[in-house]
Enzyme design. Sequence first.
Site, PDB file in Angstrom:
ATOM      1  N   HIS A 280       0.883  -1.151  -0.002  1.00  0.00           N
ATOM      2  CA  HIS A 280       0.112   0.107  -0.074  1.00  0.00           C
ATOM      3  C   HIS A 280       0.922   1.343  -0.026  1.00  0.00           C
ATOM      4  CE1 HIS A 280      -3.154   2.588   1.388  1.00  0.00           C
ATOM      5  NE2 HIS A 280      -2.262   3.485   1.945  1.00  0.00           N
ATOM      6  N   GLU A 281       1.815   1.174   0.908  1.00  0.00           N
ATOM      7  CA  GLU A 281       2.829   2.543   0.969  1.00  0.00           C
ATOM      8  C   GLU A 281       3.629   2.623  -0.244  1.00  0.00           C
ATOM      9  OE1 GLU A 281       2.889   4.448   3.217  1.00  0.00           O
ATOM     10  OE2 GLU A 281       1.292   3.321   4.342  1.00  0.00           O
ATOM     11  N   HIS A 284       1.574   4.351  -3.053  1.00  0.00           N
ATOM     12  CA  HIS A 284       1.953   5.772  -2.906  1.00  0.00           C
ATOM     13  C   HIS A 284       2.828   6.366  -3.845  1.00  0.00           C
ATOM     14  CE1 HIS A 284      -1.577   6.691  -0.107  1.00  0.00           C
ATOM     15  NE2 HIS A 284      -1.121   6.173   0.815  1.00  0.00           N
TER      16      HIS A 284
HETATM   17 ZN   LIG Z   1      -1.979   5.358   2.626  1.00  0.00          ZN
END
Ligand SMILES: [Zn+2]
Length: 420
Positions: A280-281, A284
């Site tokens: 998820h990171e 980004h």
């Molecule tokens: Zn996030």
Amino acid sequence: MSPSYTLTITFAIALLAGIALKFWLASRQIHYVASHRDVVPPAFAAQVSLAAHQKAASYTIAKTRFGMITLAWESALLLAWTLLGGLDILNQELASIAGKGMTQQLMLLAAFVAIGGVLSLPFTLYETFVLEERFGFNKMTIRLWVIDLVKSTLIGAVIGLPIAALILWLMGSAGELWWLWAWCVWMAFNLLLLVVYPMFIAPVFNKFKPLDDEALKARVTELMRRCGFAAKGLFVMDGSKRSAHANAYFTGFGSSKRVVFYDTLLAKLSPGEVDAVLAHELGHFKHKHIIKRIASLFAMSLVGFALLGWLSANAWFYTGLGVRPNLDGPNNALALLLFLLAVPVFTVFIGPVFAQFSRKHEFEADAYAVQQTSGNDLSTALLKLYEDNASTLTPDPVFVKFYYSHPPASERLARMAGAA
Ligand SMILES: [Zn+2]
């Protein structure tokens, strides 16, 4: 109506409207959460116990109530500093002690920060040692809290005073376009901080150990390779010495880039779930959210500095906010402080726009994680984190629109289920 009077009235109206809006949102949130307290939402009934759901409700309500009290106090302080003349008195007092020059201006900034810090102390203490403590999140001792305070004050002074002096000097000596130079300095300072913070400042407060779980390390390294990332290191931070809240983050850029896992996160998640959270990171980064955020910060501060450049040259900016400008000395520190106090009063109303962008980015990062790892792992990881942080599963939809940087669990999990 004189410009000074117009500013006073506009400021007062915006302040009151902002307070009314925030109180209305907070009471909506409290009522909504309280009225959904007795039943776990059907979508989560299999994974979340009623006890955990009720703890999250109590925690959310307690925090929101505390937020309302803090808001009332901060608004009173803001009025006291500005229209009621607090900043004016402080400025005149310091001028009579130190004359009118750079020393007096730096003293004004330092005194403002120190007084503000002392006045908010009861709130900080209450939040950590009463509120967080009651829900079992606080792991801090008073001793550690005092040490943290001393360290952060020293670091703040060592870094903050020189940069403040430089900006004040530019304001006084760089001519009409000082704000452009000051903006360049401020941006360079922020970029430098991105490099310096993870390497030199964060270690003052926490211990960072290289991740030594070989199996997890191999897994995470493989995930990063697959996603096309090279980080200089995987670290575990002793977050548990302050709080039971769990987290993971990506920090720094260029050669200082590193992945940091809180020990609290590794203790709670399975290796697959850690992978999903990290993916998820990485999402980004893949979607360039970080660069976009930095770029918009640059653009907004340019507007801010230009506005400050214009306002600081007008006497009504000072008198309209309750301060008599020095006629025979610099007013730069005053202008800076008034600007920093007044701007948030007006920008509250555009908050939802930024929150909306942020939530959109979170969905994109989730989608990336589902694609690279497992949607199932990400869902269970998120639910564990929501439960461990006692985040409510039933927030008020309007409150969410206004404040939430992350979409509520129900929306995130529904999208993951759709994508998997
Ligand atoms: Zn996030």
